[in-house]
Design a protein around this motif. Sequence first.
Motif: not given
Length: 369
Positions: A39-46, A86-89
């Motif tokens: 989740a952290e990995y994809y959230g960083q790249r949102a 994580a991405v949507h936020e």
Amino acid sequence: MSKLFQDYDLRGLKLRNRIVMAPMTRSRVPSTVPDALTAEYYGQRAGAGLIIGEGAQVSEQARGYLFTPGLHASAQVQGWKGVTAAVHERGGAIFAQLWHVGRVAHCSVQPFDRKPVAPVAVAAAGVNAYGYREDGTPGQMPASKPRALDTDEIPKITADFVAAARNAIEAGFDGVEIHGANGYLFEQFINGGLNTRDDRYGGPSIDNRLRLLLETVDAVAEAIGSHRTGVRVSPFNRGFDMPAFEGEAETWLAAVKALAAREPAYLHISNRDSMMANAGKDFVQRFRAAWPGTLIVAGRYGKEHAERDLESGLADLVAFGRPFISNPDLVDRLRNGWPLAEADPATFYGGGAAGYTDYPAWEESLETA
């Protein structure tokens, strides 16, 4: 403003720029269940207009590599919910890539060490898969010789994709991408040099060789909506022992026309450079002319090259792969002309946070310096 940073309407899904994070296997999910690190990995790249997640196997049989996530079990769905949140936020959008590797697998990652499956019982020469060695340690080994699927088994594969697509929507994904590229199962069926079956799913007939992909696209679109269903292809791909074959251009033009009639969310070309090299500019122009919908193109892009393909109309969205590994803030770096960090190939696959979530954004790197 550069087209690269303009927003885009993807069948009702508003993308804030035209930069796509391409799907990239990272082999960092030991349990097949995405976790907080995922989740952290994809959230960083949102910051990408659209993220296409790494390939998620649609069944145990579909798996080809160790430590890759799935979308066929309830625990996996729950794990992906943390990723999509994580991405949507952070204002991003994310599609799941649905994956069956076919013959690109080693028996050690298959249930009960069974043979992987394919359209025909022909091993992928010179192709390695990530599995367990005889001593139980993980490593790269030659892909196992597959067994040919029986005709009555093939509809089960389509059903697995439908179930995984429904799971993806339950997990919060904005849509799914059917992985029909890069020498995996669907392309193994499409390739006329490999698929020598004598039933309705193979042989010299183009319609037969396209049947599995098109049946699956139809079934997934019926289950979750065509506006949530994308397709990835790699015409004239030579990776993973995909041979050239007679009627190759006609096959891929038939594929794009059949897909266009179904109006999926997008078509995604994974191999711009090799397609151009192996098929020529004339084929690429015919392919683009046959596709009236959204076209995502991937192919070792830099900013200038991406802008050219957007301005020329070759692409509507441009997918970046490796630059996103080491530049979680890639969109900001491209917009502001900030230098790009280099990725470490030694940490592409496997491991933990190192080489995964520890690449800093540009401003963070300045603070550290």
